[in-house]
Design an enzyme around this catalytic site. Structure first.
Site, PDB file in Angstrom:
ATOM      1  CE  LYS A 111      12.487  -7.700  -5.073  1.00  0.00           C
ATOM      2  NZ  LYS A 111      12.329  -7.470  -3.631  1.00  0.00           N
ATOM      3  CE  LYS A 192       8.392 -19.914  -6.157  1.00  0.00           C
ATOM      4  NZ  LYS A 192       9.394 -19.482  -5.144  1.00  0.00           N
ATOM      5  CE  LYS A 195      -0.788  -8.959  -6.834  1.00  0.00           C
ATOM      6  NZ  LYS A 195      -0.349  -7.656  -6.434  1.00  0.00           N
TER       7      LYS A 195
END
Ligand code: TRP
Length: 326
Positions: A111, A192, A195
């Site tokens: 992140k 996967k 979003k």
């Protein structure tokens, strides 16, 4: 009854991967466990967020979770910031976890690589997550494999605190949900459904209309060998469709495969199953959305229930580590 705890960040919508991977399990857990589910809005603040968006996403996620089948009468569903014990215990956890342990978290590395402002909260994220879990004397945490490090650090911190200050916390276990857990992007079946990838045609939203669901599944990437067989290594696209259809119907994907000879038929059946799965959810969501005051009331009830357990644990932890009672 074993207590289960899980948390989910308030992004405004849910996709099929969330639903089939995690949330169906959450719904099932309500039956045999004492289930506590938390919308982790404080965790959302670790990355920059628009205030109005965060607020409405939080409410909308609560409505989506209820629409999917989380029943405030069976489980405890609440918003993290409504129970102040989370922030309070998080500080004690920050003082129990080490800088080195936090530095090894791959979620932080990922992140922070993608973000230009790296908050201290992003770094101490696992301490807040440990507080979430430990406040409820949690036995089981049903989350995906991507959360493995976070659960391990929670266990280590609980054991360390207990060792330093005497028995205070239950040491929780990680349970990785089994069936239906694997929903991949329809356009990029090697990754996967997510979003954050912004793959519009590869992702099916829980609130998506039937036409759009059918179109996206029709256009899903397959392969050219023409054989319907469940094999994620060799045939990721086809296996993904089998996996979605199986999870929607509650049948193992390899068994689903035997019913089809052509990709077209598999796609049509998958689209039907997904539409059938989503339509009652969408109806319940519309009902809930028409009465936001009722959703807020239910969240209040959830927070009150949560606080009862959380405040006892916090008091015990504060006492054991030497804080003077007020
Ligand atoms: N970190 C989790 C995620 O990104 C969300 C979360 C926060 C959580 N607190 C939790 C999950 C406690 C399980 C238990 O998905």
């Amino acid at each position: 009854m074993a207590r289960v705890f899980s948390g989910i960040q308030p992004s405004g919508d849910l996709h099929l991967g969330n639903l089939l991977g995690a949330l169906m399990n959450w719904v099932n857990h309500q039956e045999e466990h004492d289930a506590v589910y938390c919308i982790v809005d404080l965790h959302a603040l670790t990355l920059p967020k628009d205030p109005e968006e965060l607020r409405s996403n939080t409410l909308q996620l609560a409505q989506l979770l209820m629409a999917v089948g989380l029943d405030p009468n069976k489980s405890t569903l609440f918003v993290q910031s409504h129970v102040q014990e989370h922030s309070q215990l998080a500080w004690l956890m920050e003082c129990t976890v080490s800088f080195g342990e936090l530095s090894r978290m791959t979620a932080f590395k990922d992140k922070s690589d993608r973000s230009e402002f790296i908050s201290a909260g992003l770094f101490t994220y696992p301490a807040l997550q440990a507080a979430d879990i430990l406040l409820y004397d949690t036995d089981l945490v049903p989350v995906g494999d991507d959360q493995r490090q976070h659960i391990e650090i929670t266990r280590d911190v609980a054991e360390r605190f207990n060792h330093r200050f005497g028995e205070t916390f239950v040491v929780p276990q990680h349970v990785i949900p089994k069936a239906g857990a694997r929903v991949m992007d329809l356009q990029h079946p090697e990754r996967k459904m997510s979003k954050s990838e912004h793959s519009v045609n590869g992702t099916i939203n829980v609130l998506e209309n039937p036409d759009s669901v059918r179109k996206k599944i029709k256009r899903a990437v397959t392969d050219s060998d023409g054989e319907v067989r469940f094999d994620f290594e060799e045939k990721a696209g086809v296996s993904n469709l089998l996996s979605i259809l199986g999870a929607a119907k509650g049948i193992p994907p390899s068994e689903v495969a035997t019913s089809f000879e052509r990709y077209g038929d598999l796609k049509a059946a998958t689209a039907d199953a997904v539409i059938e799965l989503l339509s009652p959810i969408q109806e319940r969501f519309a009902d809930l959305q028409s009465d936001p005051a009722e959703t807020r009331r239910l969240l209040q009830v959830g927070a009150d229930k949560a606080r009862e357990v959380a405040s006892a644990t916090l008091t015990r932890a504060q006492h054991n580590c030497g804080l003077l009672e007020s």
